[in-house]
Design a protein around this motif. Structure first.
Motif, PDB file in Angstrom:
ATOM      1  N   GLU A 144       0.817  -1.221   0.000  1.00  0.00           N
ATOM      2  CA  GLU A 144       0.000   0.000   0.000  1.00  0.00           C
ATOM      3  C   GLU A 144       0.846   1.264   0.000  1.00  0.00           C
ATOM      4  O   GLU A 144       0.396   2.310  -0.461  1.00  0.00           O
ATOM      5  CB  GLU A 144      -0.917   0.032   1.243  1.00  0.00           C
ATOM      6  CG  GLU A 144      -1.885  -1.114   1.340  1.00  0.00           C
ATOM      7  CD  GLU A 144      -2.954  -1.057   0.271  1.00  0.00           C
ATOM      8  OE1 GLU A 144      -3.290   0.059  -0.174  1.00  0.00           O
ATOM      9  OE2 GLU A 144      -3.419  -2.129  -0.143  1.00  0.00           O
ATOM     10  N   ILE A 145       2.032   1.187   0.587  1.00  0.00           N
ATOM     11  CA  ILE A 145       2.798   2.416   0.813  1.00  0.00           C
ATOM     12  C   ILE A 145       4.100   2.440   0.017  1.00  0.00           C
ATOM     13  O   ILE A 145       4.378   3.403  -0.687  1.00  0.00           O
ATOM     14  CB  ILE A 145       3.071   2.594   2.329  1.00  0.00           C
ATOM     15  CG1 ILE A 145       1.726   2.804   3.042  1.00  0.00           C
ATOM     16  CG2 ILE A 145       3.985   3.775   2.575  1.00  0.00           C
ATOM     17  CD1 ILE A 145       1.769   2.571   4.514  1.00  0.00           C
ATOM     18  N   PRO A 148       3.697   1.465  -4.323  1.00  0.00           N
ATOM     19  CA  PRO A 148       3.144   2.523  -5.193  1.00  0.00           C
ATOM     20  C   PRO A 148       4.109   3.694  -5.395  1.00  0.00           C
ATOM     21  O   PRO A 148       4.152   4.284  -6.473  1.00  0.00           O
ATOM     22  CB  PRO A 148       1.888   2.984  -4.441  1.00  0.00           C
ATOM     23  CG  PRO A 148       1.516   1.846  -3.561  1.00  0.00           C
ATOM     24  CD  PRO A 148       2.803   1.185  -3.186  1.00  0.00           C
ATOM     25  N   GLN A 149       4.882   4.023  -4.362  1.00  0.00           N
ATOM     26  CA  GLN A 149       5.840   5.119  -4.511  1.00  0.00           C
ATOM     27  C   GLN A 149       7.055   4.675  -5.313  1.00  0.00           C
ATOM     28  O   GLN A 149       7.599   5.437  -6.121  1.00  0.00           O
ATOM     29  CB  GLN A 149       6.295   5.616  -3.144  1.00  0.00           C
ATOM     30  CG  GLN A 149       5.187   6.223  -2.328  1.00  0.00           C
ATOM     31  CD  GLN A 149       5.689   6.719  -0.996  1.00  0.00           C
ATOM     32  OE1 GLN A 149       6.561   7.572  -0.919  1.00  0.00           O
ATOM     33  NE2 GLN A 149       5.142   6.180   0.080  1.00  0.00           N
TER      34      GLN A 149
ATOM     35  N   PHE B  94       2.130   9.835   3.604  1.00  0.00           N
ATOM     36  CA  PHE B  94       2.297   9.062   2.382  1.00  0.00           C
ATOM     37  C   PHE B  94       2.080   9.988   1.197  1.00  0.00           C
ATOM     38  O   PHE B  94       0.952  10.407   0.935  1.00  0.00           O
ATOM     39  CB  PHE B  94       1.313   7.886   2.365  1.00  0.00           C
ATOM     40  CG  PHE B  94       1.367   7.056   3.630  1.00  0.00           C
ATOM     41  CD1 PHE B  94       2.600   6.683   4.178  1.00  0.00           C
ATOM     42  CD2 PHE B  94       0.216   6.677   4.284  1.00  0.00           C
ATOM     43  CE1 PHE B  94       2.666   5.934   5.347  1.00  0.00           C
ATOM     44  CE2 PHE B  94       0.267   5.930   5.453  1.00  0.00           C
ATOM     45  CZ  PHE B  94       1.497   5.559   5.989  1.00  0.00           C
ATOM     46  N   PRO B  95       3.144  10.325   0.464  1.00  0.00           N
ATOM     47  CA  PRO B  95       3.034  11.387  -0.545  1.00  0.00           C
ATOM     48  C   PRO B  95       2.185  11.010  -1.744  1.00  0.00           C
ATOM     49  O   PRO B  95       1.725  11.889  -2.467  1.00  0.00           O
ATOM     50  CB  PRO B  95       4.493  11.623  -0.970  1.00  0.00           C
ATOM     51  CG  PRO B  95       5.202  10.369  -0.626  1.00  0.00           C
ATOM     52  CD  PRO B  95       4.507   9.794   0.575  1.00  0.00           C
ATOM     53  N   HIS B  96       1.968   9.709  -1.960  1.00  0.00           N
ATOM     54  CA  HIS B  96       1.198   9.291  -3.130  1.00  0.00           C
ATOM     55  C   HIS B  96      -0.300   9.269  -2.848  1.00  0.00           C
ATOM     56  O   HIS B  96      -1.092   8.954  -3.728  1.00  0.00           O
ATOM     57  CB  HIS B  96       1.665   7.914  -3.603  1.00  0.00           C
ATOM     58  CG  HIS B  96       1.470   6.828  -2.571  1.00  0.00           C
ATOM     59  ND1 HIS B  96       2.012   6.887  -1.305  1.00  0.00           N
ATOM     60  CD2 HIS B  96       0.771   5.669  -2.624  1.00  0.00           C
ATOM     61  CE1 HIS B  96       1.655   5.794  -0.636  1.00  0.00           C
ATOM     62  NE2 HIS B  96       0.912   5.053  -1.408  1.00  0.00           N
ATOM     63  N   LEU B  97      -0.691   9.564  -1.623  1.00  0.00           N
ATOM     64  CA  LEU B  97      -2.107   9.525  -1.257  1.00  0.00           C
ATOM     65  C   LEU B  97      -2.571  10.919  -0.833  1.00  0.00           C
ATOM     66  O   LEU B  97      -1.777  11.709  -0.316  1.00  0.00           O
ATOM     67  CB  LEU B  97      -2.319   8.552  -0.079  1.00  0.00           C
ATOM     68  CG  LEU B  97      -1.919   7.093  -0.311  1.00  0.00           C
ATOM     69  CD1 LEU B  97      -2.123   6.292   0.977  1.00  0.00           C
ATOM     70  CD2 LEU B  97      -2.717   6.482  -1.440  1.00  0.00           C
ATOM     71  N   LEU B 105      -6.511   5.115   5.264  1.00  0.00           N
ATOM     72  CA  LEU B 105      -5.855   3.873   4.824  1.00  0.00           C
ATOM     73  C   LEU B 105      -5.853   2.788   5.907  1.00  0.00           C
ATOM     74  O   LEU B 105      -6.364   1.682   5.695  1.00  0.00           O
ATOM     75  CB  LEU B 105      -4.410   4.168   4.380  1.00  0.00           C
ATOM     76  CG  LEU B 105      -3.581   2.936   3.994  1.00  0.00           C
ATOM     77  CD1 LEU B 105      -4.056   2.372   2.671  1.00  0.00           C
ATOM     78  CD2 LEU B 105      -2.100   3.260   3.921  1.00  0.00           C
ATOM     79  N   LYS B 109      -8.021  -0.624   5.852  1.00  0.00           N
ATOM     80  CA  LYS B 109      -7.236  -1.838   5.553  1.00  0.00           C
ATOM     81  C   LYS B 109      -7.284  -2.833   6.698  1.00  0.00           C
ATOM     82  O   LYS B 109      -7.235  -4.039   6.486  1.00  0.00           O
ATOM     83  CB  LYS B 109      -5.766  -1.465   5.300  1.00  0.00           C
ATOM     84  CG  LYS B 109      -5.485  -1.060   3.869  1.00  0.00           C
ATOM     85  CD  LYS B 109      -5.500  -2.250   2.932  1.00  0.00           C
ATOM     86  CE  LYS B 109      -5.873  -1.767   1.557  1.00  0.00           C
ATOM     87  NZ  LYS B 109      -6.438  -2.813   0.709  1.00  0.00           N
TER      88      LYS B 109
END
Lengths: 229, 246
Positions: A144-145, A148-149, B94-97, B105, B109
């Motif tokens: 999840e973390i 993706p990055q 979390f930079p992508h979220l 999250l 989850k």
């Protein structure tokens, strides 16, 4: 001048039109694309698994990963292709292109695993710690973390690898597959013309890869949307 | 001690590459306490905090949360961590979220909430930290202070019993420290059990129910913050305070 032009047109017709020779090239494009796509998919799967082996803290997994990358990177891909085709799959009655794709997938996996490993290591340890401190387990945190990055970071290197892979498939003629390269070579032998068939082959590869590069660049923009400030 | 000890550590030891960082810490923290941990850099205060939720595994000693020893192989540390939030010096959003996804999250989850419940909870928390208009922003577009307030909201979304803060304001520009401390003050007032490693002596005085001074891997002094500030008993505490309380 007109004489020269007539000569060019004539050679072109002999190389690509006579006996429907363009069909050989079209079929060759199909083979190249099929082999490349399946090989890329296998390469990503194998690469991810090997990267996990290399990053694991279990010794025997490290050894598996290390030996795999060492062996694959230390031997030529033609040799690997021929061993897989004529030795390992010698008695297996699968379609040629699938066996070839497996060979290239195994080869690509070794390079992909290094790209993925570097990508995962490039993500700050704090990201993992934040995920774990929330109660996510190691796998959830990874999927999840971190992944993706990492995908964003490794994307350009993966594009390179995929492009290399497409060009690498030009050796499938060694196991009797008629891809773009082999089709061009066949036309060269049949016509005793070298220039047109080989330049034609080069142009086809170039256009294929150009289209792919443009598509991938577009996708990368999409991936980077969270970076915009 | 009165009250119920939610955190108990016995004789905690930890070394990195042969260098002893924690040299036997024994401490009890009761429900609702706001314990502020201070000490010189390299004194082991962050390691102490990180041992409480096992981001560092102690070499020796016991960490007991709610009466259960957690640094044993058979304990599911993920379940323990769900009731202990942690806030980091460098936020670690979390930079992508998006902000919203950052907060929802873990609860989704981990099956603690449905996505709808988690969204509702997230909006509630964003209101509390004063950032409800940032729900759909990505962390990259936020200031340091905003990031840290989101990080606090993210931890609170798991509805923890205990909150750990590892130098939460040390990476912030001075003008942003206040907004983060305000959120922490309100959290303390709501009765949250907090362990805060910080250099904010003002926060320690105003909000802390107890101050721990750690140096060379040991708790040298423990007491009511004002008492320790005004009347340090140990020579080393005096020296440290004279350097930071200018």
């Amino acid at each position: 001048m007109t004489e020269w032009w007539a000569d060019v047109v004539d050679t072109f017709a002999r190389c690509f039109l006579k006996d429907d020779r363009y069909l050989l090239l079209l079929k060759g494009i199909g083979i190249t694309i099929k082999v490349s796509l399946l090989a890329a998919l296998l390469g990503i799967i194998i690469g991810f698994l090997i990267a996990i082996c290399n990053l694991s803290n279990k010794k025997f997994l490290n050894i598996i990963g290390k030996v795999y990358t060492d062996v694959i990177r230390g031997t030529p891909s033609v040799t690997q292709l021929m061993i897989i085709y004529f030795v390992i799959f010698a008695t297996v009655n699968w379609e040629k292109w699938i066996i070839a794709a497996i060979a290239f997938g195994i080869n690509s996996g070794a390079y992909v695993s290094e790209i993925i490993r570097a990508g995962i290591l490039s993500i700050d340890k704090g990201q993992t710690e934040a995920g774990r401190s929330l109660g996510l387990n190691a796998k959830q945190t990874m999927m999840e973390i971190v992944v993706p990055q990492a995908v964003k970071n490794i994307f350009p290197a993966m594009c390179n690898e995929f492009i290399t892979l497409i060009k690498e498939t030009a050796i499938v003629g060694y196991v009797g597959l008629m891809d773009i390269q082999k089709a061009g070579d066949f036309i060269k032998s049949a016509t005793y013309e070298a220039f047109m068939p080989l330049i034609g082959t080069a142009i086809i590869y170039f256009v294929l890869i150009k289209i792919l590069t443009l598509a991938l660049a577009k996708y990368e923009d999409h991936l980077r949307k969270s970076d915009k400030r | 001690m009165d009250g119920k000890a939610v955190i108990k550590v016995n004789n905690l030891h930890k070394s990195f590459d042969g260098k002893e960082v924690l040299a036997g810490i024994t401490e009890e923290i009761d429900e609702g306490e706001v314990v502020v941990v201070i000490g010189p850099s390299g004194s082991g205060k962050s390691t102490f905090l990180r041992c409480l939720n096992l981001l560092e595994t102690p070499d020796d000693g016991e960490v007991i949360i709610d009466g259960e020893q957690i640094n044993l192989p058979k304990v599911d540390v993920n379940l323990v961590r769900q009731k202990m939030g942690m806030v980091f010096q460098h936020f670690n959003l979390f930079p992508h979220l998006t902000v919203m996804q950052n907060i929802t999250l873990a609860p989704v989850k981990l099956g603690k909430m449905t996505p709808e419940q988690a969204n509702e909870k997230a909006m509630e928390l964003l209101n509390i930290v004063g950032l409800s208009e940032k729900a759909d922003a990505y962390p990259g577009s936020l200031s340091g202070g905003q990031k840290q307030r989101i990080a606090i909201a993210r931890s609170l979304a798991m509805e923890p019993e205990i909150m750990l803060f590892d130098e939460p304001t040390s990476a912030l520009d001075p003008e942003m420290v206040g907004e983060v401390l305000d959120v922490m003050k309100n959290l303390a007032k709501s009765g949250m059990t907090m362990v805060v490693v910080t250099h904010e002596m003002g926060f320690a005085k105003e909000v802390g129910t107890r101050l721990l001074f750690i140096d060379e891997g040991k708790v040298l002094e423990s007491g009511e913050p004002r008492e320790v500030f005004d009347n340090p008993k140990q020579e080393r505490t005096k020296v440290f305070l004279s350097k930071v309380l200018i």
